[in-house]
Write an enzyme that holds these catalytic residues in place. Structure first.
Site, PDB file in Angstrom:
ATOM      1  N   ALA A  58       0.898  -1.054   0.044  1.00 31.39           N
ATOM      2  CA  ALA A  58       0.161  -0.170  -0.010  1.00 31.39           C
ATOM      3  C   ALA A  58       0.525   1.088   0.188  1.00 31.39           C
ATOM      4  CB  ALA A  58      -0.721  -0.244   1.066  1.00 31.39           C
ATOM      5  N   SER A  59       0.550   2.613  -0.312  1.00 36.40           N
ATOM      6  CA  SER A  59       1.162   3.906  -0.556  1.00 36.40           C
ATOM      7  C   SER A  59       0.213   5.007  -0.485  1.00 36.40           C
ATOM      8  CB  SER A  59       1.538   4.257  -2.147  1.00 36.40           C
ATOM      9  OG  SER A  59       2.054   5.361  -2.107  1.00 36.40           O
ATOM     10  N   VAL A  75       4.616   1.077   2.259  1.00 40.24           N
ATOM     11  CA  VAL A  75       4.399  -0.362   3.282  1.00 40.24           C
ATOM     12  C   VAL A  75       4.467  -1.528   2.335  1.00 40.24           C
ATOM     13  CG1 VAL A  75       2.992  -1.936   4.389  1.00 40.24           C
ATOM     14  CG2 VAL A  75       2.509   0.550   4.709  1.00 40.24           C
ATOM     15  N   ASP A 124      -7.173   9.317  13.633  1.00 38.38           N
ATOM     16  CA  ASP A 124      -7.282   8.776  11.884  1.00 38.38           C
ATOM     17  C   ASP A 124      -7.538   7.845  11.851  1.00 38.38           C
ATOM     18  OD1 ASP A 124      -6.016   9.500   9.181  1.00 38.38           O
ATOM     19  OD2 ASP A 124      -4.617   8.757   9.382  1.00 38.38           O
TER      20      ASP A 124
END
Length: 515
Positions: free
Chosen positions: A130-131, A137, A286
């Protein structure tokens, strides 16, 4: 305005034009008088309007950088406030930000750990899992066999964020100068709070510590799982964490197919929020869909702990009392607490403020999420706040953001959720625990060590207090004598002046008579 900030504004304008969004800017009240001049812009021919507006907005935010991606992430949960085409595109910002070079990521990891990738990990996937806006990651496996994820900060992210923050400060100052509501909203203070949380995200050691604390708070919990941090491989720009397996909470169809319990998930989401805020006073701030996963049938898994929030004891108590008074429809108490806490001026009439709150809240009370128009609610709350000059509390901005995220998730998972009945028992229980004799005794026992440390100093402190009181009394007596002497001197001067005036008048009369 600094030259660097000016160049950044020009760059933002260029990105808007390149993605065909300059029309959105020209539709604002400030720009309407001159929007007809846009046809003479030399950049007009560079517009790209082939894609839908949702795609263009998403790509614009991606091109502008991390701060703007975060803005889009915050908006992505508010499908009741945005058109569907825009909301659906902003959801893609959660974990589909373009990645940076894997070779660059490996270089950062090796430099931070002081060893090669092969020495640190038995396996390492160069393709990012994932970005996100601040980091990306990769999956890996330790030599001890544990599956992990490796989070790496984007290179040169700090200077870009500093530049964007300078621009946000400049825009906030301009807004406060020319927009009356910006002062009430404390735009500059809100930007300062946002800057603090964003800079905290750039320290992955801090994020690891946040995750460790949250993991302890929910140890052996049936409702939330927090993965373990591998400290031996964690640095300021690299974090290694246990890999989790779950279904992203935003994948509703996949959750349905797998048999997830949506009602339980929605209720547990509310329970997790109130537990973090009121029991632990430490909350994940978050909680957008990209950071929440589901372990079937109804257990949450949280990741990405860069942004967390806490409240002061007074804010925590006032907030809990406000929630409970609201759930009990005690709008007068809500109004009184806003005044007591300083959120509203003491000059405001309680009766008027109570009536305004009732007019906003009563229409939505006891309704399920699907029947509540939060767009209209927020609009009316804003109008009420402006009418009574209610100031935004910067320390509560993170909590407000988290609450909106939770509400957005609840709307997606189980629109029939009765938010009021789910939250009210928790708050009543929390108050009972805080105010019970057992809680008071626990608080007293907790304070005993401090009292024991200070007890030997009590005689000397008492002597000093009595000595200061005696000195104060003597000083007061001296001051009284000095004031009496001063009054006597002023009286003598006044009598002398009176006699001088009288004698002068007699002399003038005698002179006139003798003539």
């Amino acid at each position: 305005m600094r030259l660097k900030t000016l160049f950044r504004l020009i760059h933002i304008h260029w990105v808007f034009i390149r993605h065909g969004l300059d029309e959105l800017v020209l539709q604002t009240p400030f720009m309407r008088p001159i929007r007809y001049l846009a046809i003479f812009s030399p950049y007009a021919r560079f517009k790209n309007e082939a894609d839908s507006r949702g795609v263009r907005i998403r790509r614009t935010l991606e091109d502008l950088g991390a701060i703007y991606v975060k803005f889009g992430q915050a908006l992505s949960t508010r499908k009741d406030l945005l058109p569907d085409d825009i909301a659906d595109e902003l959801v893609k910002l959660q974990d589909r930000v373009p990645p940076f070079s894997s070779d660059l990521a490996i270089g950062i990891i090796e430099k931070a750990l002081g060893m090669s990738i092969g020495e640190a990990f038995a396996e390492f996937d160069a393709e990012p899992l994932a970005s996100a806006s601040v980091a990306q990651v990769h999956t890996a496996k330790l030599h001890t066999g544990e599956e992990v994820v490796v989070k790496v900060l984007r290179p040169n992210i700090a200077p870009r964020i500093a530049s964007d923050m300078a621009l946000l400060y400049e825009l906030a100052r301009i807004a406060e100068r020319f927009w009356v509501d910006a002062k009430r909203l404390r735009a500059t203070e809100v930007v300062a709070e946002f800057e603090k949380t964003t800079l905290d995200e750039l320290d992955l050691m801090r994020e690891g510590a946040n995750a460790a604390k949250l993991r302890r708070n929910f140890e052996n919990s049936e409702i939330l799982y927090v993965p373990e941090i591998h400290w031996e491989f964690t640095r300021k720009n690299v974090l290694v964490m246990e890999r989790i397996h779950g279904i992203p909470v935003g994948e509703i169809e996949q959750l349905k197919a797998a048999g997830a319990d949506f009602k339980s998930l929605a209720e547990r989401g509310v329970e997790i929020f109130f537990t973090q805020v009121f029991r632990d006073n430490f909350f994940h701030a978050d909680m957008h869909p990209g950071n929440i996963f589901v372990e079937l049938p109804d257990k949450y898994i949280a990741v990405d702990f860069g942004i967390v929030g806490t409240l002061s004891a007074s804010d925590q108590r006032y907030l809990a009392e406000n929630f409970l008074a609201f759930f009990n429809r005690d709008y007068r108490r809500v109004a009184e607490m806003h005044v007591e806490s300083g959120w509203v001026s003491s000059s405001v009439r309680i009766e008027e403020f109570e009536a305004a709150i009732r007019s906003v809240c009563e229409p939505i009370f006891e309704k399920p999420l699907k029947d509540i128009s939060f767009g209209q609610l927020l609009l009316r709350l804003f109008q009420t706040a402006r009418r009574f000059d209610m100031h935004v509390q910067p320390q509560l901005v993170l909590l407000q953001k988290t609450l909106l995220n939770i509400e957005g998730l609840g709307r997606q998972l189980y629109p029939d959720l009765d938010l009021w009945q789910t939250a009210k028992p928790f708050l009543e229980s929390w108050f009972q625990e805080r105010l019970s004799p057992k809680a008071k005794i626990k608080k007293l026992i907790k304070q005993l060590p401090d009292f024991a440390d200070q007890f030997p100093e009590i005689p000397s402190l008492l002597y000093k207090a009595l000595d200061n009181a005696a000195h104060a009394e003597r000083r007061a007596e001296m001051q009284q004598r000095e004031f009496a002497l001063l009054r006597e001197q002023m009286g003598k001067q006044q009598r002398g002046q009176l006699w001088a005036i009288l004698m002068g008048a007699v002399m003038i009369c005698a002179a006139i008579w003798l003539r």
